[in-house]
Design a protein around this motif. Structure first.
Motif: not given
Length: 639
Positions: A84-98
């Protein structure tokens, strides 16, 4: 009331049918059931009766066969996946940089000095055998080398491969030991091609050794250096390792999220054994996770990083760049498995699509909600992160490592009371680690013990790159960035160390892949009823009728058992008293004969043998005795 009669009457009241034999009950059922076949068996002629009997038996067998298949299908608990495909305001993912390099070489050089001298001398002997390492100004620390040595293997003779230690003047032929001088060795190195391998022994000087072969000498050198440096760095305290890594203020030069500026203080620092200091944006540990207001690059995260490539450890990190990963909030980043590289001197744009996975739990799939039902102790719980199958697999391996080798591997968290492996305290740790890592049985145990999470979020990335900065703009960009970081008018940055990242939602459509039960109890009941109605013309009421005749049969069985028990009791009584009991006339006749016998013998019969006179009180039996007639006097009183 007699029990058998009561049960018979109760049976008749329940079934309203004739008699209480099995035959009568079966005939009554066939005549009154709503199932089509049995009625024809008792109402048709002899030939048709036989035909209908076999048809009824055949179709009843088909019904039970189909029922077995349907029930087995239901108990297999299959699932179907729906998208199923939906549309909503989404949480920005956690971004890990090393950084791809875990430590600054300038900070750890004093720890790796002897190791670097050893590998440089070894490469010199391999690549330039005529210039031997005896010309080195300072002697080499061969004790460190002998703990985990590099060897050359000549496999031209498959039956007797020749093994040569690089820093020894003698070479060994497996199965046929021979010695050659150093001059011969050098000639052989020039004329023949050898494979470079890492020699691992259960303890120093032991014959119980294994050789890890590599198709390229570069791979062998890297593997050897990682094993040796792991032993050295495992003895360094954690706070010292953090200090020797890349600091956030030196690595993160610029940050912008949407229209809001950010800096290195908005990142959470963790220590990762593979990559040193790593920094996580929007991890959600201390603050609420950030939402993305709109899709597109203008509403995502923009970063400028400096990886300081000139300070890389030459033999530890052969790749240069930044390692990054997108993951859920409060989850541990396993960059070695799921991370990607961003190349220096480029602008890397990452468009993100979100897939949400929803699996059904037991009995449909062997997944877990939070890992509480997994038998493996999660060593990553010390980071207060959520359960993941990667954390479980690594925890399982570390637990086996501690159990088999007596110490823990440097790349994984430690259980309580356990230390990291090193060459001094655990001489055979590398041999044990290599054996455990290549063990199929160990991997299968961990795979069987760990479970997937029932709910998971995956980030699909579309990556594009371009050179950055351009030749026309690099001068002023490097001047500004150098001044902002080092407060210097001189350029301290260059294209080999600078990286620009753009991370954003490509679109706000998210996909949900969910599982649902392929077979439900409603499906099972309707399928069972459909098969029964198609083959036998029956319904649920017919099943109730069938249940009724089973109950009546059991009732008749109880009645027969009671009758059999009663008959058995009577047979036992007849066996104990074989003669029939006397009749009343026989008792009277026997009593009369007994009186005549007493008169003939001249004895007075016992008073209790004669019937009392009407109105006479009952005699006192204790005072009466049967006495001969000649002993009684005429004057004696008789009570």
């Amino acid at each position: 009331m007699n029990l058998k009669k009561y049960l018979v009457r109760a049976l008749h009241r329940l079934q309203k049918g004739p008699g209480y034999t099995y035959k009568e009950l079966l005939v009554w059922y066939c005549d009154n059931t709503n199932t089509h076949g049995p009625k024809r068996i008792i109402k048709e002629g002899p030939k048709k009766k036989l035909i209908w009997f076999f048809l009824t038996l055949l179709f009843a067998s088909l019904v039970f066969w189909q029922w077995g298949i349907l029930i087995n299908t239901y108990l297999s608990y299959n699932v179907t996946s729906s998208l199923s495909i939906g549309f909503k305001t989404m949480k920005f993912p956690a971004v890990t940089i090393c950084n791809a390099n875990p430590f600054k070489y300038s900070e750890v050089k004093h720890l790796l000095k002897e190791l670097d001298r050893l590998i440089e001398a070894a490469l010199e002997r391999i690549l330039q055998p005529g210039n031997s390492s005896e010309n080195v100004s300072q002697p080499l620390n061969l004790e460190l080398w002998n703990q985990i040595p590099l060897v050359l293997i000549d496999e031209h003779d498959k039956d007797n491969p020749v093994i040569l230690d690089i820093f020894e003047t003698n070479q060994t032929a497996v199965g046929n030991e021979t010695a050659m001088g150093n001059e011969t060795t050098n000639t052989t190195l020039e004329e023949k091609k050898y494979k470079l391998a890492v020699k691992l022994c259960s303890h120093q000087g032991s014959d119980n050794c294994t050789y890890r072969n590599f198709s390229s000498a570069a791979q062998a050198v890297t593997e050897w250096y990682i094993l040796q440096s792991t032993s050295i760095l495992s003895k360094v305290p954690l706070h010292e390792r953090i200090r020797m890594g890349y600091q956030a203020e030196d690595m993160i030069l610029a940050c912008l999220y949407g229209a809001e500026p950010c800096n290195y203080k908005n990142f959470t620092q963790i220590y990762h054994p593979d990559h040193g200091n790593c920094y996580i944006f929007n991890w959600g540990m201390d603050e609420e996770a950030l939402n993305s207001s709109n899709p597109g690059a203008e509403f995502g995260l923009k970063l400028i990083l400096d990886i300081s490539q000139q300070d890389y450890i030459p033999y530890l990190s052969s790749a240069a760049g930044a390692r990054l990963m997108l993951h859920q909030q409060k989850s541990f980043p396993f960059l070695k498995d799921q991370g990607i590289y961003a190349m220096a001197g480029t602008e890397t744009s990452i468009g993100v699509l979100v897939d949400e996975l929803e699996r059904m739990g037991y009995p449909y799939s062997d997944c877990t909600m939070n890992g509480s039902d997994v038998p493996v102790r999660n060593l990553y719980s010390q980071y207060n992160t959520s359960y993941s199958i990667q954390a479980c697999l690594r925890s399982c391996f570390q637990n086996h490592m501690v159990e088999m080798c007596g110490c823990g591997h440097y790349m994984f968290p430690l259980p309580e009371g356990v230390t990291y492996c090193n060459n001094e305290d655990n001489p055979g740790w590398a041999y044990c680690y290599s054996s455990l890592r290549s063990s199929i049985k160990q991997r299968q145990i961990c795979i069987d013990s760990c479970k997937e999470t029932c709910n998971d979020t995956q980030y699909k990335m579309t990556i594009s790159m371009a050179d950055w900065p351009s030749e026309a703009s690099e001068d002023w960009i490097f001047h500004i960035l150098s001044y902002e970081r080092d407060m210097s008018t001189n350029v301290t940055l260059d294209r080999n160390g600078i990286i620009k990242l753009n991370i954003y939602f490509q679109e706000y459509n998210y996909r949900t892949i969910s599982e649902s039960a392929a077979t439900t109890i409603v499906w099972l009941l309707s399928s069972l009823g459909g098969q029964f109605g198609f083959w036998m013309g029956g319904s649920v009421l017919c099943l109730i009728e069938f249940g009724e005749i089973i109950i009546d049969s059991l009732w008749i069985t109880v009645i027969n058992v009671i009758g059999w028990c009663k008959g058995l009791k009577q047979r036992r009584a007849r066996a104990r008293y074989p003669d029939a009991p006397p009749t009343v006339s026989e008792l009277v006749e026997a009593h009369t004969n007994l009186g005549f016998q007493h008169e003939a013998s001249g004895a007075v019969p016992r008073p209790e043998a004669l019937p009392p006179e009407p109105g006479t009180p009952p005699p006192n039996y204790d005072s009466l005795r049967v006495q001969p007639l000649d002993t009684l006097s005429p004057d004696s009183d008789t009570e």
